[in-house]
Each structure stands twice: as C-alpha cells, then as structure tokens.
Design a protein around this motif. Structure first.
Motif, PDB file in Angstrom:
ATOM      1  N   SER A  67       2.393  55.646  22.347  1.00 23.27           N
ATOM      2  CA  SER A  67       3.054  56.319  21.221  1.00 23.27           C
ATOM      3  C   SER A  67       3.580  55.296  20.222  1.00 23.27           C
ATOM      4  O   SER A  67       3.859  54.142  20.572  1.00 23.27           O
ATOM      5  N   PHE A  68       3.701  55.762  18.978  1.00 22.83           N
ATOM      6  CA  PHE A  68       4.239  54.950  17.887  1.00 22.83           C
ATOM      7  C   PHE A  68       5.363  55.728  17.222  1.00 22.83           C
ATOM      8  O   PHE A  68       5.189  56.893  16.851  1.00 22.83           O
ATOM      9  N   GLN A  69       6.518  55.096  17.085  1.00 20.29           N
ATOM     10  CA  GLN A  69       7.700  55.782  16.570  1.00 20.29           C
ATOM     11  C   GLN A  69       7.617  55.986  15.062  1.00 20.29           C
ATOM     12  O   GLN A  69       7.384  55.054  14.299  1.00 20.29           O
ATOM     13  N   LEU A  70       7.803  57.253  14.644  1.00 24.98           N
ATOM     14  CA  LEU A  70       7.794  57.608  13.229  1.00 24.98           C
ATOM     15  C   LEU A  70       9.201  57.727  12.655  1.00 24.98           C
ATOM     16  O   LEU A  70       9.434  57.398  11.509  1.00 24.98           O
ATOM     17  N   SER A  71      10.122  58.245  13.440  1.00 25.67           N
ATOM     18  CA  SER A  71      11.516  58.379  13.039  1.00 25.67           C
ATOM     19  C   SER A  71      12.381  58.265  14.283  1.00 25.67           C
ATOM     20  O   SER A  71      11.901  57.849  15.343  1.00 25.67           O
ATOM     21  N   LYS A  72      13.638  58.651  14.172  1.00 23.58           N
ATOM     22  CA  LYS A  72      14.554  58.494  15.302  1.00 23.58           C
ATOM     23  C   LYS A  72      14.093  59.264  16.533  1.00 23.58           C
ATOM     24  O   LYS A  72      14.195  58.770  17.656  1.00 23.58           O
ATOM     25  N   SER A  73      13.577  60.478  16.361  1.00 25.77           N
ATOM     26  CA  SER A  73      13.231  61.334  17.500  1.00 25.77           C
ATOM     27  C   SER A  73      11.762  61.737  17.543  1.00 25.77           C
ATOM     28  O   SER A  73      11.353  62.418  18.492  1.00 25.77           O
ATOM     29  N   TRP A  74      10.939  61.346  16.553  1.00 24.48           N
ATOM     30  CA  TRP A  74       9.549  61.775  16.505  1.00 24.48           C
ATOM     31  C   TRP A  74       8.603  60.589  16.671  1.00 24.48           C
ATOM     32  O   TRP A  74       8.826  59.504  16.126  1.00 24.48           O
ATOM     33  N   PHE A  75       7.531  60.842  17.430  1.00 22.01           N
ATOM     34  CA  PHE A  75       6.533  59.817  17.720  1.00 22.01           C
ATOM     35  C   PHE A  75       5.137  60.418  17.528  1.00 22.01           C
ATOM     36  O   PHE A  75       4.938  61.623  17.721  1.00 22.01           O
ATOM     37  N   PHE A  76       4.191  59.564  17.175  1.00 26.65           N
ATOM     38  CA  PHE A  76       2.778  59.941  17.198  1.00 26.65           C
ATOM     39  C   PHE A  76       2.203  59.398  18.494  1.00 26.65           C
ATOM     40  O   PHE A  76       2.376  58.221  18.825  1.00 26.65           O
ATOM     41  N   PHE A  77       1.525  60.237  19.275  1.00 26.05           N
ATOM     42  CA  PHE A  77       1.088  59.819  20.595  1.00 26.05           C
ATOM     43  C   PHE A  77      -0.389  60.122  20.825  1.00 26.05           C
ATOM     44  O   PHE A  77      -0.996  60.975  20.184  1.00 26.05           O
ATOM     45  N   GLY A  78      -0.946  59.417  21.799  1.00 27.18           N
ATOM     46  CA  GLY A  78      -2.262  59.692  22.340  1.00 27.18           C
ATOM     47  C   GLY A  78      -2.181  59.547  23.851  1.00 27.18           C
ATOM     48  O   GLY A  78      -1.562  58.599  24.343  1.00 27.18           O
ATOM     49  N   SER A  79      -2.766  60.476  24.594  1.00 25.12           N
ATOM     50  CA  SER A  79      -2.627  60.452  26.046  1.00 25.12           C
ATOM     51  C   SER A  79      -3.942  60.801  26.734  1.00 25.12           C
ATOM     52  O   SER A  79      -4.787  61.506  26.179  1.00 25.12           O
TER      53      SER A  79
END
Length: 335
Positions: free
Chosen positions: A147-159
C-alpha cells in the motif's frame, strides 16, 4: 552638681578625639612620587597576540542500520484425550484430538510505503473409538498487501491472497449395516482460491482497516476430478471437466486485531465478494473469521475460534458455521 558637669565635659572630649582620629585615617595619600614596587605574581602570563589554529577532528562513524521490517510468529498446540474403562456406566467413548496453529506476520514500513505478509496455517484431527478419523480444522491462508499512503487514513493498495487446505475432506454416512463410510469431497487445491485485488484502504487506527477492492479477480481451482460427486455437474462453482473458474468482482475486506483486555486479544476478518457477472444477493459470498485468545501464562493459553461462511458455490444456500474451544500451549517469537 560639679561632679556631673565634669563627667559631661570628659565624655565630650573623648568623642571629639575619636572623630578627629577618623578624619586623619581617611585622608587620601598621593602616591605619584613614591617608589612603590608591587610583588610579582607567581602565575605565568603571556604577552602579545594569541594565535588560534583549526584542529581537524576525525568524524566517528557509527555502524548502525535502520530495520524497517517487523516480524511476529505465533505457534499453538492443543491436545485433548479421553479414556473410559469397559464397565464405565456414565457413557462415553475413548477419543484423542490434536490441533495445531501457526500464524506468521511480517510488516515493512518506510515513509509512505508499507507491505504486509501474513500466513495462517491450521490443522486438527480427532479419533473416536470405533469411528473413522475426522478433521476438526484444516486451512492454508496466505495474504500479501502492498500500500501507498495518500492521506492520514487513506491508502492505495494492491493485494494477492491464496487459500486452500492440507488434507482430504470427507462426507460421512452410515451404510445398511450401520458401518461408517466416507466420500471424498475436497483436498489440496480442490478447491483452491487465488484472489488479486486493487483499490483503496481506509485505516483510521492501527488495529482496524477496511479494503475496498473495486478491481478484484478470483480464480477457483479444482484440480482433482475425484471430488466431483456422480450426480453433480459442478463442484465449488467449477464445471465438471474444467480445472478452474475466473471471476471479476467487487470486494470488501475488514480486519481488526486488538488487545481488548489484559492478555486477551480479539482478531476478526470479514470478506464480502460480489461477482460482476452475477450481481444478485444470492451470489454474494460472505466469510467471517473470529479468534479470541486469552493468555494464561508464558506458555499456556485458551482460544475460542469460529467461522461463518455463505457461498452458494459450495452446493448449499445456507450459512455454514464451525466453532472450536481449545486449551493448549502457545509460543510467540520474538517475545
């Protein structure tokens, strides 16, 4: 009277003498023409300008590395045994049950990037007298998420996740003679699931997260045709004669891992899988895994685990459930 007057005159004369002496003692003395030599100080002194030169100091290099990895391994072993004499009137049957659990988790965090890999291995068997051996637990689960952090609580992920089982699974029944018989219904990679997903992850606190996988693909594998029953045209959603089935879907995965009391941990994972091809409530898959573990001492713990599963591809339109209560030995590395 004369004596008193004499005494007063005597006192005034004495005071006048003292004042005059003070004036004499405080008269300044002119030392201009006097040859006065001061004693030489024993301390060394230096005259002239002071010269400063820079000194090169060799820097001290500390051979230290930052470790961005954090790993943790939990191993649990549960044993249950019951023995009755032949004349025991209370009823019962001799039995032996053994169960094991391995939970390994590795986490990497650096700046805005993170990677988590988790492996869950569960297996258990029970043997009752005059009965066939039966499984009490059997699961292989491996989940990988970057995952890569976009903001304080949101992330872009791949699983990517994989799920299957170790041993053969059977359906049991009694024949006309009353003997117990078994029919093969599952084994390793029959079924097996491989799921790839990308999307957004919401993680407001460290112990809770929710993945919203808008782009999800799942492959269901049935590699052994022996699990197909004679009167069935498919098994686990895979048509007879085929090895796997591919589905595109919308997926939501929520997880919590928190110490709710002292030495008591709650771990739960809920997954909802909505296929795009068959978008209707009866085709939505649900799975809820819950584990409550209480640590008794350094090496012993008790655990309560349960699974709720709804998947019509498993040839049933009802909720499946299992529950296990165990007391055993547990080891955690590192401590």
């Amino acid at each position: 009277m004369k004596n008193c007057l004499a005494a007063i005159i005597l006192i005034l004369s004495f005071c006048s003498t003292q004042l005059h002496a003070q004036e004499i003692d405080t008269i300044p003395i002119n030392t201009k023409d006097l040859n006065i030599k001061l004693k030489r100080s024993p301390l060394p002194s230096r005259q002239g300008p002071l010269n400063f030169e820079p000194v090169k100091i060799k820097p001290l290099v500390v051979n230290a590395k930052i470790n961005y990895w954090k790993t943790r391994t939990n191993i649990g072993i549960n044993i249950n045994q019951a023995q009755f004499s032949n004349n025991w009137k209370g009823g019962g049957t001799n039995s032996v049950a053994v169960g094991g659990l391995v939970n390994w988790k590795a986490e990497y965090n650096k700046n805005s990037y993170s990677y988590v890999s988790e492996v869950v291995l569960q297996y258990g068997k029970i043997k009752n007298k005059d009965q066939l051996q039966k499984k009490t637990n059997d699961r292989i689960f491996w989940d990988n998420k970057a995952s890569f952090q976009l903001s304080k609580s949101w992330f872009f992920f791949g699983s990517v996740s994989f799920e299957s089982q170790f041993d053969k699974g059977f359906r049991y029944y009694r024949d006309g003679k009353g003997d117990e018989q078994q029919v093969l219904i599952s084994k390793f990679m029959s079924p097996g699931y491989l799921t790839e997903s990308i999307g957004l992850e919401y993680k407001p606190v460290k112990y809770f997260s929710t993945r919203i996988g808008t782009g999800t693909a799942r492959q269901t594998f049935v590699l052994d045709t022996a699990v197909y029953e004679k009167d069935k045209k498919e098994a686990y959603g895979v048509d007879k004669g085929k090895k796997f089935k591919n589905e595109l879907a919308f997926q939501i995965v929520s997880a919590i891992d928190k110490d709710i009391f002292t030495n008591t941990n709650l771990k739960a994972r809920y997954a909802m899988f909505i296929p795009y091809q068959e978008f209707k409530p009866s085709k939505i898959d649900h799975r809820l895994d819950i584990a409550l573990t209480a640590k008794i001492n350094r090496f012993m713990n008790t655990s309560l685990t349960g699974v709720l599963l709804f998947d019509t591809d498993m040839d049933t339109n009802k909720i499946q459930a299992n529950q296990t209560l165990a007391l055993g030995f547990g080891f955690t590395f590192p401590r």
